[in-house]
Design an enzyme around this catalytic site. Sequence first.
Site, mmCIF file in Angstrom:
data_model
loop_
_atom_site.group_PDB
_atom_site.id
_atom_site.type_symbol
_atom_site.label_atom_id
_atom_site.label_comp_id
_atom_site.label_asym_id
_atom_site.label_seq_id
_atom_site.Cartn_x
_atom_site.Cartn_y
_atom_site.Cartn_z
ATOM 1 N N CYS A 51 47.270 45.494 44.937
ATOM 2 C CA CYS A 51 47.656 46.351 43.439
ATOM 3 C C CYS A 51 47.068 47.790 43.102
ATOM 4 O O CYS A 51 47.656 48.194 42.267
ATOM 5 C CB CYS A 51 47.703 45.642 41.991
ATOM 6 S SG CYS A 51 48.436 43.918 42.313
ATOM 7 N N HIS B 47 44.353 48.442 34.113
ATOM 8 C CA HIS B 47 45.102 48.199 34.827
ATOM 9 C C HIS B 47 45.092 47.243 34.264
ATOM 10 O O HIS B 47 46.797 46.775 34.181
ATOM 11 C CB HIS B 47 43.767 47.152 36.021
ATOM 12 C CG HIS B 47 45.578 46.902 36.939
ATOM 13 N ND1 HIS B 47 45.725 47.381 37.901
ATOM 14 C CD2 HIS B 47 44.577 45.481 37.685
ATOM 15 C CE1 HIS B 47 46.061 46.431 38.561
ATOM 16 N NE2 HIS B 47 45.961 45.177 38.800
ATOM 17 N N GLU C 55 38.159 43.124 32.871
ATOM 18 C CA GLU C 55 38.627 45.025 32.664
ATOM 19 C C GLU C 55 37.541 44.775 31.631
ATOM 20 O O GLU C 55 37.462 46.483 31.894
ATOM 21 C CB GLU C 55 39.714 45.274 33.288
ATOM 22 C CG GLU C 55 39.593 46.593 32.881
ATOM 23 C CD GLU C 55 41.017 47.204 33.495
ATOM 24 O OE1 GLU C 55 41.118 48.582 32.845
ATOM 25 O OE2 GLU C 55 41.836 46.176 33.174
ATOM 26 N N LYS D 37 51.434 47.779 31.232
ATOM 27 C CA LYS D 37 51.907 47.020 31.946
ATOM 28 C C LYS D 37 52.738 46.112 30.681
ATOM 29 O O LYS D 37 53.681 46.027 31.547
ATOM 30 C CB LYS D 37 51.050 46.102 32.614
ATOM 31 C CG LYS D 37 50.703 47.450 34.130
ATOM 32 C CD LYS D 37 50.144 46.150 34.797
ATOM 33 C CE LYS D 37 49.350 46.609 36.340
ATOM 34 N NZ LYS D 37 48.408 47.821 36.029
ATOM 35 N N HIS E 220 53.863 44.584 35.890
ATOM 36 C CA HIS E 220 53.375 44.950 37.025
ATOM 37 C C HIS E 220 54.001 45.380 38.281
ATOM 38 O O HIS E 220 54.880 44.236 38.684
ATOM 39 C CB HIS E 220 52.657 43.873 37.393
ATOM 40 C CG HIS E 220 51.249 44.468 37.825
ATOM 41 N ND1 HIS E 220 50.888 45.584 38.489
ATOM 42 C CD2 HIS E 220 49.963 43.316 38.538
ATOM 43 C CE1 HIS E 220 49.521 45.183 39.328
ATOM 44 N NE2 HIS E 220 49.488 44.009 39.539
ATOM 45 N N PHE F 117 44.187 42.550 44.475
ATOM 46 C CA PHE F 117 44.197 40.982 45.412
ATOM 47 C C PHE F 117 43.090 41.656 46.563
ATOM 48 O O PHE F 117 43.428 42.591 47.235
ATOM 49 C CB PHE F 117 44.928 40.421 45.693
ATOM 50 C CG PHE F 117 46.189 39.853 44.664
ATOM 51 C CD1 PHE F 117 45.543 39.761 43.783
ATOM 52 C CD2 PHE F 117 47.027 39.182 45.494
ATOM 53 C CE1 PHE F 117 46.246 38.914 42.449
ATOM 54 C CE2 PHE F 117 48.014 38.319 43.636
ATOM 55 C CZ PHE F 117 47.403 38.121 42.887
#
Length: 408
Positions: free
Chosen positions: A163, A303, A314, A332, A337, A396
């Site tokens: 990502c 993010h 985050e 998002k 996403h 990831f």
Amino acid sequence: MAEPFQAAVTGLGLVTPAGIGVAETWRTIRAGTPTASSDSTLDGMPVDFSCRVPGFDADALLGRRTAWRLDRYVHLALVACREAIADAGLDTSAWDGARVGVVMGNALGGVGTFTTQHETLLADGAGKVSSMLIPMMGVNMVAGYLAIDCGAQGPNLVTTTACASGTTAIGTARDLLRTGRCDIVLAGGAEAGLSRPIVAGFTRMGALSGRVDDPAAASRPFSVDRDGFVAAEGAGVLVLERHEHAVARGARIRARVSGYGASADAHHATAPDPSGTGAEAAIRAALTDAGLEPSDVDHVNAHGTSTPLNDAVEAGVVARVFPALPAVTSVKGVTGHSLGAAGAIEAACTVLTIEHGEVPPTANLENPDPALEIDVVRGAPRRLGVSAATSNSFGFGGQNAVLVLTAN
């Protein structure tokens, strides 16, 4: 100490669930209008909704002869790239192609093509599998096809950091400019992974929101009742140039990429490190690269996936690094996403925020999580002069990438 290297952003191109083109995408994001909806290709699955690009007709946009031999993720990238080049005012027939690079982020490759051809193999045998399978599904092919389309003969590669891929691509592109290898780099990310196996895999991981009764409300970053992300597709491309090159040709400089930082959590395959040490290291490295202090940052494009763990980690990192609490948003909530494309789309949105002096709201944020001590914009856009911003991406594998973007 050497002056920080600043890459000029001279062009933007976007193809997202919020719209085809920069103007339409920004209008939808600025309005905070969610795009998640039921997806007929996922009928019968436990999670049967997604964020797809609306009304995307590859035959009409690219020509049938071009479209038939490319996977959808390359379709999206090509349309975004052509818009970015036009926006930069570049003439591809006149540029020195050897000085033009392409760096694109992608996580999954042509999974739509692979899924279709695997079904053909099972139903009709190996003799019916398309001879175009390999060049259509390859993760690297998006950069290759963009180069073919515009005659970019410089360094050509794809970054694959899950990502964070799109953000990694932009940071890598800036490095190519800094070393003098290129004058121009087309950088961004593309993803079209809304196939049944991929969505099933994310569902089994527990990564996706389960709000099947209300898909539009499913992606809700930083909300107390967030329960997962919404799978999406899209593409974003930025034209980056050496500052001197952009000035010499009289280009409009929309913003600058002034810093880049990257790190690894070295913690877990899919879960972020609860301490946020790796994410914090990437943010601080990007600030150091840009020659800025945390107090110089006015805005954080987070993010913000809408997953319980990511948003908590985050938010903790942002509060720790930026005690002055800059304005935070996650697009998002609108776009879902889009994995390897997300960082590029969000970097483009950060450029637009700097240009317009307006931070878009985080969609669906009706009940902010009181445990997250950050200033998240919600409800309506916030007027704010932004001289410096970070765009955060965490993937990831614990792969973290952060950009610092500054006003021209």
